[in-house]
Write an enzyme that holds these catalytic residues in place. Structure first.
Site, PDB file in Angstrom:
ATOM      1  N   PRO A 131      -4.444  -1.258  -2.297  1.00  0.00           N
ATOM      2  CG  PRO A 131      -6.715  -1.403  -2.842  1.00  0.00           C
ATOM      3  CD  PRO A 131      -5.751  -0.621  -2.025  1.00  0.00           C
ATOM      4  CE1 TYR A 153      -3.349  -3.115 -10.479  1.00  0.00           C
ATOM      5  CE2 TYR A 153      -2.564  -4.741 -12.071  1.00  0.00           C
ATOM      6  CZ  TYR A 153      -2.915  -4.394 -10.776  1.00  0.00           C
ATOM      7  OH  TYR A 153      -2.830  -5.336  -9.773  1.00  0.00           O
ATOM      8  CE  LYS A 186       3.704  -7.567  -4.173  1.00  0.00           C
ATOM      9  NZ  LYS A 186       3.191  -8.583  -5.073  1.00  0.00           N
TER      10      LYS A 186
END
Ligand code: RFL
Ligand code: PHB
Length: 394
Positions: A295, A203, A299
């Site tokens: 997103p 990320y 989850k």
């Protein structure tokens, strides 16, 4: 065509298909009504991360043969701030829990194969589905299929038809309360025949916007870039996408992106949404039909699995023992997990994206939160606990 079943299910996504299978294991019959073709639902590229609890649910339901072979077990994730990557050791931080990377469309393929092997009914390409009389004892689903009118009489209807489906829209507006938030950005996602940038999901918070590097296998990468909510795909030829990915995923050590043939390309809007309650008479909403998360927290599919786990147990208690308490508690039980996931998904989204028009104060708060997550064990542990998923019943 007129049929009768115990549970009429609208939608053959992960929620509807898994519910149908879990009910079958309890000896309860169902019919699934799906607007799209089998090929379409099997090839829709979406989620990729399964929580431990979702993997356990699929295993307990006998659906994990291919998942065990092809799923990639990840013990950590990476958070990249600018050019610097930090690893969060999920396994160590959570006392042994991990996540599994396995495409949603693979879960869907496995579920469809199992339902058909068990002679389960999935009516693909059923148009104009409508639900009726769910406030009474005898709800019905009507639809048109191959130019023929169809009707299914059932004891209960499960609305598993996703965010744009008909089930939630059929509830009188006064009976539902909606909580939502739309974010001022979207994700441009690609699937590419290329080696992933790293063995773990990354990320990235970058001055040019968020990026995410994930995968479907060691040879297929899944990559996302933050873009405008109204982004036009035609403005993003492959070369521009790769250039932007090289820029945002670059680290102090250099370029980390491997290019390859782009197999799929799409833009996904980002929103948080919850419709309460999830039960209306004999209609039960599950999965994206009742709630959406951005997103960033990975989850959505996991919540769909959790909802139908609760719903199948409640329906089973009703059909076996005439118990209504679990059906009565369905909405409240699910909403507890859903709101935790809503918070976590909002938190990850807020921490990782570049917000247009954000002032200096907001930017510094975001940077402080990022620094905290990668430097404090308590903060990392909280993120990890949410990311791998809270235990069922908690
Ligand atoms: P689905 O999968 O949308 O399935 C609903 C089904 O209902 C059908 N349908 C109808 N059928 C009959 N009549 C009608 N009128 C109908 N209207 C609709 C549809 O054709 C469809 O087959 O909902 P479900 O089952 O609740 O599953 C939810 C998940 O699909 C969704 O939450 C996830 O994909 C979200 N998501 C992620 N979730 C994760 O858990 N982990 C992730 O890593 C993750 N990444 C993502 C994601 C979603 C994304 N997109 C594209 C929204 C990444 C992306 C980019
Ligand atoms: C994916 O692999 O598609 C994926 C991974 C992590 C996310 C969202 C999507 O948070």
């Amino acid at each position: 065509m007129r049929e009768r079943t115990q549970v009429g299910i609208v939608g053959a996504g992960p929620a509807g298909l898994l519910l149908s299978h879990l009910l079958h294991l309890q000896g309860i019959d169902s019919i699934v009504v799906e607007a799209r073709s089998r090929a379409y639902v099997e090839n829709r590229v979406r989620a990729g991360v399964l929580e431990q609890g979702s993997v356990d649910t699929l295993r307990d339901a006998g659906l994990d043969a291919r998942l065990r072979r092809e799923g990639l077990v990840h013990e950590g994730i990476q958070i990249q701030i600018g050019e610097h990557r930090h690893r969060l050791d999920l396994k160590e931080l959570t006392g042994g829990k991990v996540i599994t990377v396995y495409g949603q469309q693979e879960v869907v393929k496995d579920l469809i194969a199992q339902r058909l092997a068990d002679k389960g009914a999935i009516l693909f390409e059923a148009e104009d589905a409508a639900i009726h009389d769910f406030q009474g004892e005898r709800p019905r689903i009507t639809f048109t299929r191959a130019q023929e009118e169809g009707e299914i009489a059932c004891d209960f209807i499960a609305g598993c038809d996703g965010f744009h489906g008909v089930c939630r829209a059929s509830v009188p507006p006064g009976a539902i309360t909606v909580y939502d938030r739309v974010y001022p950005f979207a994700w441009l996602g690609i699937l590419a025949k290329a080696e992933p940038s790293s063995e773990e999901v990354i990320y990235v918070n970058h001055p040019r916007g968020f990026a995410l590097s994930s995968m479907r296998s060691h040879e297929v990468a899944r990559l996302y870039l933050q873009c405008r909510p109204d982004e036009k795909l035609e403005l993003w030829p492959d070369a521009r996408i790769w250039e932007e990915l090289h820029t945002r995923l670059r680290t102090e050590a250099g370029d980390t992106v491997h290019e390859g043939a782009v197999l799929e390309k799409g833009v996904t809007g980002m929103r948080s949404f919850v419709a309460e309650p999830m039960r209306h008479g004999r209609l039960f909403l599950a999965g994206d039909a009742a709630h959406i998360v951005p997103p960033t927290g990975a989850k959505g599919m996991n919540l769909a699995v959790a909802d139908v786990r609760v719903l199948s147990a409640a329906l089973s208690a009703f059909f076996r023992e005439k118990r209504t308490d679990l059906l009565d508690g369905y909405s409240a039980t699910c909403l507890k997990r859903i709101w935790r996931a809503e918070h976590f998904s909002w938190f990850m989204t807020s921490m990782l994206h570049k917000f247009p028009n954000e002032d200096g104060f907001g930017q510094r708060l975001q940077r402080s939160q990022l620094d905290y997550v990668v430097s404090s064990r308590a903060a990392a542990q909280s993120l990890a606990e949410n990311y791998v998923g809270l235990p069922f019943g908690a």
